[in-house]
Design a protein around this motif. Sequence first.
Motif, PDB file in Angstrom:
ATOM      1  N   UNK A 211       0.809  -1.216   0.000  1.00  0.00           N
ATOM      2  CA  UNK A 211       0.000   0.000   0.000  1.00  0.00           C
ATOM      3  C   UNK A 211       0.847   1.273   0.000  1.00  0.00           C
ATOM      4  N   UNK A 212       2.046   1.216   0.560  1.00  0.00           N
ATOM      5  CA  UNK A 212       2.889   2.428   0.551  1.00  0.00           C
ATOM      6  C   UNK A 212       3.439   2.711  -0.840  1.00  0.00           C
ATOM      7  N   UNK A 213       3.338   1.724  -1.746  1.00  0.00           N
ATOM      8  CA  UNK A 213       3.793   1.901  -3.133  1.00  0.00           C
ATOM      9  C   UNK A 213       2.587   1.723  -4.045  1.00  0.00           C
ATOM     10  N   UNK A 214       1.535   2.487  -3.769  1.00  0.00           N
ATOM     11  CA  UNK A 214       0.340   2.530  -4.619  1.00  0.00           C
ATOM     12  C   UNK A 214      -0.337   1.170  -4.775  1.00  0.00           C
ATOM     13  N   UNK A 215      -0.199   0.307  -3.774  1.00  0.00           N
ATOM     14  CA  UNK A 215      -0.885  -0.979  -3.805  1.00  0.00           C
ATOM     15  C   UNK A 215      -0.312  -1.976  -4.785  1.00  0.00           C
ATOM     16  N   UNK A 216       0.945  -1.765  -5.179  1.00  0.00           N
ATOM     17  CA  UNK A 216       1.550  -2.650  -6.176  1.00  0.00           C
ATOM     18  C   UNK A 216       1.860  -4.031  -5.597  1.00  0.00           C
ATOM     19  N   UNK A 217       1.572  -5.063  -6.395  1.00  0.00           N
ATOM     20  CA  UNK A 217       2.041  -6.415  -6.091  1.00  0.00           C
ATOM     21  C   UNK A 217       3.342  -6.668  -6.844  1.00  0.00           C
ATOM     22  N   UNK A 218       3.438  -6.112  -8.035  1.00  0.00           N
ATOM     23  CA  UNK A 218       4.676  -6.007  -8.795  1.00  0.00           C
ATOM     24  C   UNK A 218       4.530  -4.769  -9.674  1.00  0.00           C
ATOM     25  N   UNK A 219       5.582  -4.354 -10.306  1.00  0.00           N
ATOM     26  CA  UNK A 219       5.578  -3.065 -11.003  1.00  0.00           C
ATOM     27  C   UNK A 219       4.406  -2.951 -11.974  1.00  0.00           C
ATOM     28  N   UNK A 220       3.609  -1.911 -11.762  1.00  0.00           N
ATOM     29  CA  UNK A 220       2.440  -1.583 -12.586  1.00  0.00           C
ATOM     30  C   UNK A 220       1.304  -2.603 -12.472  1.00  0.00           C
ATOM     31  N   UNK A 221       1.364  -3.449 -11.450  1.00  0.00           N
ATOM     32  CA  UNK A 221       0.261  -4.354 -11.138  1.00  0.00           C
ATOM     33  C   UNK A 221      -0.181  -4.019  -9.718  1.00  0.00           C
ATOM     34  N   UNK A 222      -1.455  -3.619  -9.585  1.00  0.00           N
ATOM     35  CA  UNK A 222      -1.919  -3.035  -8.330  1.00  0.00           C
ATOM     36  C   UNK A 222      -3.002  -3.910  -7.699  1.00  0.00           C
ATOM     37  N   UNK A 223      -2.667  -4.466  -6.546  1.00  0.00           N
ATOM     38  CA  UNK A 223      -3.593  -5.337  -5.828  1.00  0.00           C
ATOM     39  C   UNK A 223      -4.552  -4.536  -4.966  1.00  0.00           C
ATOM     40  N   UNK A 224      -4.094  -3.402  -4.437  1.00  0.00           N
ATOM     41  CA  UNK A 224      -4.886  -2.578  -3.532  1.00  0.00           C
ATOM     42  C   UNK A 224      -4.912  -1.129  -4.024  1.00  0.00           C
TER      43      UNK A 224
END
Length: 362
Positions: A211-224
């Motif tokens: 969440x501190x990195x825009x909800x990323x699970x990996x670069x440009x993939x956002x889980x949250x």
Amino acid sequence: MKIDFAKLQDQYQLYKLEIDESIHAVLNKSNYIMGEEITQLEESLQEFTKAKFAISCSSGTDALLLAMMALDIKPGDEIITTPFTFIATAETIAFLGAVPVFVDIDEKTYNINPDLIEEKITSKTKAIIPVSLYGQPSDMNKIQNIANKHNLKVIIDGAQSFGSTFNNITDSALGDISTTSFFPAKPLGCFGDGGAVFTDDEELAEKMKSMRVHGQSKRYHHKYIGMGGRLDTIQAAVLNVKLKYYKKDLALRQEVAGKYTKVLENKSNLILPFVDKNSTSSWAQYSIRVKNREELQSKLKENGIPTAVHYPMPLHLQECFEYLGYKKGDFPISELVSEEIMSLPMNPYLTDDEIKYISEQF
């Protein structure tokens, strides 16, 4: 005599060579965002606090937001907290659309009074946010028991209390999530904004890291849905140096507080700080209570002694919280303390002569 309230420059000069070297290492690598110094800091924070997971972030305010977001606090949820604190505690609750529900403070510790919490719990209550005010944790035994009984989460606002303990456990290792601030004037401060969240829950830790990195699970993939809440690498470089000496600085703060108490304890016009027998304080502030605050502040200022008021107006009386419907008289202890509280210069480097000079003004 002219006294510096926090003596930030004194501390910098003390560790200057190491701090400069650490900063220049970042500059030479140009790893300004999420550099290796971040990992080093988080590992050191875990070792210091004994929390299983430490996640650095951009400020103490963002630390509170990350904690509540990770716990899925939603609009309309109620969170119980204290009205006698810096606005960030309740501001972040409101920012997420949740409702701050205030409970008055204990008149000795100035922390939330746990005996008043249960009467404020409703079906909408999701969490309790105790604040470790001025560096001292709240009564976490009582608060955690209430939370367990009602299936509530506990988020500790430890913005002022890094390194303090309750029952010999750092308050960073208590509650579901604990937060802190590395604002420059805090007991452990960086050279800008900074903060951290702590938890023993691996799932919550991974969620807050994302969440501190825009909800990323990996670069440009956002889980949250997340935020831009990373700590700058340069700030981590500063903290890596200062954390090495922090136990010494904490011990010096204890000495300064003890010296203050010794020279002021016979002043009948003052109420001195109280530390519960189960707690230690990191002494973010040395706050006394006086009846003639403005008069005394003016006298001290004329004699080169700065003071501060933490805090002059409880949150339930702030204009931004008018919509909550509170009124003057709802939290009488918070209101009384806000009219009398006054913080004296507090830092590890106050000399005996300076403390004596301050005491002579009362």
